[in-house]
Design a protein around this motif. Structure first.
Motif, mmCIF file in Angstrom:
data_model
loop_
_atom_site.group_PDB
_atom_site.id
_atom_site.type_symbol
_atom_site.label_atom_id
_atom_site.label_comp_id
_atom_site.label_asym_id
_atom_site.label_seq_id
_atom_site.Cartn_x
_atom_site.Cartn_y
_atom_site.Cartn_z
ATOM 1 N N SER A 70 -10.247 3.310 -2.087
ATOM 2 C CA SER A 70 -9.794 4.596 -2.623
ATOM 3 C C SER A 70 -8.285 4.667 -2.807
ATOM 4 O O SER A 70 -7.775 5.663 -3.320
ATOM 5 C CB SER A 70 -10.223 5.730 -1.678
ATOM 6 N N LEU A 71 -7.578 3.620 -2.385
ATOM 7 C CA LEU A 71 -6.116 3.640 -2.438
ATOM 8 C C LEU A 71 -5.556 2.460 -3.227
ATOM 9 O O LEU A 71 -4.429 2.039 -3.003
ATOM 10 C CB LEU A 71 -5.547 3.649 -1.014
ATOM 11 N N ASP A 72 -6.324 1.945 -4.184
ATOM 12 C CA ASP A 72 -5.839 0.826 -4.988
ATOM 13 C C ASP A 72 -4.707 1.264 -5.907
ATOM 14 O O ASP A 72 -3.844 0.463 -6.269
ATOM 15 C CB ASP A 72 -6.975 0.213 -5.802
ATOM 16 N N ARG A 73 -4.716 2.564 -6.311
ATOM 17 C CA ARG A 73 -3.602 3.136 -7.069
ATOM 18 C C ARG A 73 -3.284 4.497 -6.456
ATOM 19 O O ARG A 73 -4.200 5.275 -6.154
ATOM 20 C CB ARG A 73 -3.960 3.294 -8.549
ATOM 21 N N LEU A 74 -1.995 4.784 -6.285
ATOM 22 C CA LEU A 74 -1.601 6.002 -5.586
ATOM 23 C C LEU A 74 -1.241 7.145 -6.518
ATOM 24 O O LEU A 74 -1.242 8.300 -6.105
ATOM 25 C CB LEU A 74 -0.400 5.708 -4.672
ATOM 26 N N GLY A 75 -0.944 6.859 -7.787
ATOM 27 C CA GLY A 75 -0.485 7.902 -8.689
ATOM 28 C C GLY A 75 -1.582 8.489 -9.548
ATOM 29 O O GLY A 75 -1.312 9.001 -10.627
ATOM 30 N N VAL A 76 -2.835 8.414 -9.086
ATOM 31 C CA VAL A 76 -3.958 8.931 -9.868
ATOM 32 C C VAL A 76 -4.635 10.074 -9.107
ATOM 33 O O VAL A 76 -4.576 10.148 -7.880
ATOM 34 C CB VAL A 76 -4.982 7.818 -10.174
ATOM 35 N N CYS A 77 -5.293 10.945 -9.858
ATOM 36 C CA CYS A 77 -5.818 12.178 -9.261
ATOM 37 C C CYS A 77 -7.008 11.946 -8.346
ATOM 38 O O CYS A 77 -7.251 12.734 -7.428
ATOM 39 C CB CYS A 77 -6.206 13.164 -10.367
ATOM 40 N N ASP A 118 -2.719 0.961 6.742
ATOM 41 C CA ASP A 118 -1.580 0.059 6.866
ATOM 42 C C ASP A 118 -1.680 -1.087 5.862
ATOM 43 O O ASP A 118 -0.671 -1.524 5.288
ATOM 44 C CB ASP A 118 -1.510 -0.492 8.289
ATOM 45 N N GLY A 119 -2.912 -1.546 5.615
ATOM 46 C CA GLY A 119 -3.111 -2.613 4.653
ATOM 47 C C GLY A 119 -2.741 -2.214 3.241
ATOM 48 O O GLY A 119 -2.404 -3.072 2.415
ATOM 49 N N ARG A 120 -2.785 -0.933 2.944
ATOM 50 C CA ARG A 120 -2.383 -0.420 1.630
ATOM 51 C C ARG A 120 -0.949 0.103 1.630
ATOM 52 O O ARG A 120 -0.484 0.621 0.618
ATOM 53 C CB ARG A 120 -3.323 0.712 1.197
ATOM 54 N N GLY A 121 -0.262 -0.009 2.755
ATOM 55 C CA GLY A 121 1.107 0.490 2.827
ATOM 56 C C GLY A 121 1.178 2.004 2.775
ATOM 57 O O GLY A 121 2.162 2.572 2.291
ATOM 58 N N VAL A 122 0.157 2.666 3.305
ATOM 59 C CA VAL A 122 0.060 4.124 3.259
ATOM 60 C C VAL A 122 0.263 4.709 4.651
ATOM 61 O O VAL A 122 -0.281 4.203 5.637
ATOM 62 C CB VAL A 122 -1.318 4.558 2.690
ATOM 63 N N TYR A 181 -2.674 19.381 0.233
ATOM 64 C CA TYR A 181 -1.489 19.009 -0.546
ATOM 65 C C TYR A 181 -1.730 17.683 -1.268
ATOM 66 O O TYR A 181 -2.157 16.698 -0.646
ATOM 67 C CB TYR A 181 -0.285 18.897 0.381
ATOM 68 N N GLU A 182 -1.441 17.651 -2.583
ATOM 69 C CA GLU A 182 -1.749 16.453 -3.375
ATOM 70 C C GLU A 182 -0.565 15.489 -3.375
ATOM 71 O O GLU A 182 0.444 15.705 -4.028
ATOM 72 C CB GLU A 182 -2.121 16.829 -4.807
ATOM 73 N N TRP A 183 -0.740 14.376 -2.676
ATOM 74 C CA TRP A 183 0.346 13.418 -2.519
ATOM 75 C C TRP A 183 0.655 12.665 -3.813
ATOM 76 O O TRP A 183 1.778 12.199 -3.999
ATOM 77 C CB TRP A 183 -0.004 12.437 -1.399
ATOM 78 N N ALA A 184 -0.304 12.527 -4.710
ATOM 79 C CA ALA A 184 -0.065 11.807 -5.963
ATOM 80 C C ALA A 184 1.010 12.473 -6.804
ATOM 81 O O ALA A 184 1.636 11.826 -7.644
ATOM 82 C CB ALA A 184 -1.358 11.693 -6.770
ATOM 83 N N LEU A 185 1.232 13.778 -6.594
ATOM 84 C CA LEU A 185 2.235 14.505 -7.357
ATOM 85 C C LEU A 185 3.592 14.541 -6.654
ATOM 86 O O LEU A 185 4.540 15.110 -7.184
ATOM 87 C CB LEU A 185 1.761 15.942 -7.612
ATOM 88 N N ARG A 239 6.752 10.864 -1.672
ATOM 89 C CA ARG A 239 5.838 10.535 -0.568
ATOM 90 C C ARG A 239 4.427 10.233 -1.063
ATOM 91 O O ARG A 239 3.434 10.591 -0.415
ATOM 92 C CB ARG A 239 5.806 11.696 0.437
ATOM 93 N N GLU A 240 4.324 9.559 -2.205
ATOM 94 C CA GLU A 240 3.003 9.253 -2.763
ATOM 95 C C GLU A 240 2.141 8.426 -1.810
ATOM 96 O O GLU A 240 0.924 8.581 -1.764
ATOM 97 C CB GLU A 240 3.164 8.491 -4.076
ATOM 98 N N ALA A 241 2.782 7.528 -1.048
ATOM 99 C CA ALA A 241 2.045 6.640 -0.155
ATOM 100 C C ALA A 241 1.717 7.338 1.158
ATOM 101 O O ALA A 241 2.091 6.895 2.251
ATOM 102 C CB ALA A 241 2.849 5.368 0.097
ATOM 103 N N THR A 242 1.006 8.462 1.054
ATOM 104 C CA THR A 242 0.640 9.274 2.215
ATOM 105 C C THR A 242 -0.795 9.749 2.057
ATOM 106 O O THR A 242 -1.235 10.041 0.943
ATOM 107 C CB THR A 242 1.567 10.505 2.355
ATOM 108 N N VAL A 243 -1.514 9.844 3.144
ATOM 109 C CA VAL A 243 -2.844 10.450 3.182
ATOM 110 C C VAL A 243 -2.876 11.412 4.361
ATOM 111 O O VAL A 243 -2.459 11.063 5.471
ATOM 112 C CB VAL A 243 -3.956 9.394 3.344
ATOM 113 N N THR A 244 -3.344 12.629 4.115
ATOM 114 C CA THR A 244 -3.490 13.596 5.198
ATOM 115 C C THR A 244 -4.739 13.261 6.001
ATOM 116 O O THR A 244 -5.808 13.022 5.435
ATOM 117 C CB THR A 244 -3.606 15.025 4.645
ATOM 118 N N VAL A 245 -4.610 13.241 7.309
ATOM 119 C CA VAL A 245 -5.733 12.953 8.211
ATOM 120 C C VAL A 245 -5.913 14.150 9.139
ATOM 121 O O VAL A 245 -4.946 14.630 9.735
ATOM 122 C CB VAL A 245 -5.490 11.673 9.036
ATOM 123 N N ALA A 246 -7.143 14.637 9.248
ATOM 124 C CA ALA A 246 -7.411 15.794 10.107
ATOM 125 C C ALA A 246 -8.752 15.627 10.805
ATOM 126 O O ALA A 246 -9.692 15.051 10.241
ATOM 127 C CB ALA A 246 -7.398 17.080 9.283
#
Length: 413
Positions: free
Chosen positions: A255-262, A287-291, A304-308, A312-319
Motif C-alpha cells: 500500500s506504500l509503493d507510491r506516497l503521492g497518490v490518493c 521502516d522498509g518503505r522509509g515511512v 489527515y491526508e499525508w499525500a497532500l 511529511r508525505e512519508a508518514t502513516v497515522t497509526v491508532a
C-alpha cells in the motif's frame, strides 16, 4: 489579466463545441483507430514527450517542489509504456450501447433508453501529465469534446502530448482535432473560468488538492455547472485481531509503493487485542518503505491526508481501536470515504466490515491501492468520484460519461 484568462478559456470551450459533432457522429472504428494511433504516436514520439517532461521536472525541482509531487510530475520510460498499453486496452474495450430497449407501453408503444454524449466536458488537474492522456482518451471513447486545464508545472508536458500524440491521432482517424482543447494559461483564474461556462461546458472533472478542489466545486454549483470532484483521499487499513501477520506485512508494504497518490495507506487502525503481536510487523514494514508512523497522541485530525503534505508525505497515522465497530466508525466519520480495508482471517468480521463501511471502495486482505480505474476495470479513469448521491461513484470511466434519454417509438420501429 483575469478577463484575458477567462477569454482564453471561453475560446477553448467554443472551439471544442464547434468540433464536438465530428466526434459525436464518428464510427466506433474511427474512435478506436484514433486511440490506437495515440498509443503508437506516444511510443514513436517518446523522445519528444520525455524531453518536454524533463524540462518540466527540472523547472519544478529548481522551484523547490517536494519529492512526492515530483514523482507525480515525472513520466518515466516505464510509465510512458504503461500509458500506451492503457490506450490500446481502451481501444479494444466495448463501446456503450447507444439504444437499449426497456419495455412495451400501452398501445404497443416501445420504450427505449438512448445514451447521448454530454457534449463538452471540462477537466482541471494538477501536476500529473499522464492525466492529460487518461482524460482525453476517455472523452474520445465516450464521444465527448474536452477542455483540459492543468497547472504550470505540467503544462509543457501536456502541450507536447496534445500536439504530438492526441491531435494527430484524431486527425488521422478523420475526427476534428479541435475536439480536445488544452487551456494555454497557467493562472489559477483559468480553473474558475472553466467552472463558469454552463452553456458550453456543463460538466467539469476536478482533480487536485482538497481545499482548492472543493472551492471549485462550490463555485461551479453557483454557475449551474455539475462537477465530478476528486478532492480528498487516503486509504484506511484495519488490522483485526484475527489478522495474519504475513498478510499484514504484505498489505502495508504493497500500500506504500507510491506516497503521492490518493489510494495509498494513510491511516492504520489496529485492534487493541492484537496490537502487541502485530505492531512489530507493522513497524518493520513501514521502516522498509522509509515511512514514519504518527502515533498517539496525535496533533492532527485522525484522517489527515499525508499525500497532500509536501513536507511529511512519508508518514502513516497509526491508532489503536477497541474493535471492528470503532474502526468502521472512524473510517466512516473521520476520513474522506475513499477506501478502507480489513486484514483478517475471520470471514464474519470481514462481512461485518463490508456491511458497516459506507465509502467508495472496501477491501478484504487486499490493498486500497487497487481503487483505480485501470487496476479494477482495465481502462483508464478520469478520477474517483466520492459523491453520496446516485450517479457515477468510484473510478469514473468512459462508461459513465453520457446522458440518459428516454424515447417512445411506435410498435415495430
Amino acid at each position: 489579466m483575469a478577463d484575458e484568462v477567462a477569454k482564453a478559456v471561453e475560446e477553448c470551450a467554443r472551439a471544442a463545441n464547434l468540433a464536438a459533432p465530428s466526434l459525436a457522429t464518428a464510427s466506433d472504428e474511427a474512435i478506436d483507430a484514433a486511440l490506437t494511433a495515440m498509443a503508437e504516436l506516444l511510443l514513436s514520439g517518446r523522445g519528444a514527450v520525455l524531453e518536454a517532461n524533463r524540462d518540466d521536472v527540472a523547472r519544478a525541482r529548481a522551484e523547490g517542489m517536494s519529492a512526492g509531487l515530483l514523482d507525480r510530475l515525472t513520466i518515466t520510460e516505464e510509465r510512458l509504456t504503461g500509458m500506451a498499453e492503457q490506450l490500446r486496452l481502451l481501444a479494444g474495450a466495448p463501446h456503450q450501447e447507444r439504444s437499449i430497449p426497456l419495455s412495451t407501453l400501452d398501445g404497443g408503444l416501445r420504450l427505449v433508453e438512448r445514451r447521448r454524449p454530454v457534449g463538452v466536458i471540462g477537466a482541471n488537474y494538477e501536476a500529473r501529465p499522464n492525466v492529460t492522456v487518461d482524460i482525453a482518451s476517455q472523452l474520445v471513447k465516450s464521444r465527448n469534446g474536452g477542455v483540459l486545464r492543468t497547472g504550470s508545472a505540467a503544462l509543457g508536458s501536456a502541450q507536447r502530448l496534445l500536439e504530438t500524440v492526441i491531435a494527430p491521432a484524431l486527425s488521422g482517424a478523420g475526427i476534428d482535432a479541435g475536439v480536445v482543447q488544452l487551456v494555454p494559461r497557467v493562472e489559477r483564474e483559468a480553473a474558475s473560468a472553466l467552472v463558469g461556462l454552463p452553456a458550453l461546458v456543463p460538466l467539469v472533472i476536478l482533480r487536485g488538492s482538497g481545499e482548492s478542489t472543493r472551492a471549485l466545486a462550490t463555485e461551479g454549483a453557483t454557475h449551474g455547472v455539475r462537477t465530478l470532484a476528486h478532492a480528498d483521499g487516503g486509504g484506511v487499513l484495519y488490522l483485526d485481531v484475527a489478522a495474519d501477520p504475513e498478510m499484514v506485512r504484505t498489505l502495508v508494504t504493497g500500500s506504500l509503493d507510491r506516497l503521492g497518490v490518493c489510494n495509498r495507506l494513510n491511516l492504520l487502525l489496529i485492534h487493541d487485542d492484537g496490537y502487541d503481536a502485530l505492531w512489530p510487523v507493522v513497524a518493520e514494514a513501514l521502516d522498509g518503505r522509509g515511512v514514519t508512523p504518527s502515533l498517539a497522541p496525535h496533533e492532527h485530525a485522525i484522517g489527515y491526508e499525508w499525500a497532500l503534505d509536501s513536507e511529511r508525505e512519508a508518514t502513516v497515522t497509526v491508532a489503536r481501536v477497541a474493535g471492528l465497530a470503532e474502526a468502521v466508525q472512524v473510517a466512516n466519520e473521520q476520513t474522506s470515504g475513499l477506501a478502507a480495508g480489513i486484514a483478517t482471517e475471520d470471514a464474519a468480521a470481514a462481512e461485518a466490515f463490508f456491511d458497516g463501511y459506507t465509502g467508495t471502495g472496501v477491501f478484504w486482505n487486499a490493498p486500497t491501492r487497487l481503487l483505480d480505474g485501470f487496476k479494477l476495470l482495465a481502462v483508464p479513469e478520469t478520477g474517483i468520484n466520492l459523491d453520496n448521491v446516485p450517479g457515477p461513484r468510484g473510478p469514473v470511466t468512459y462508461t459513465d460519461l453520457y446522458l440518459r434519454q428516454y424515447a417512445v417509438l411506435p410498435a415495430g420501429r
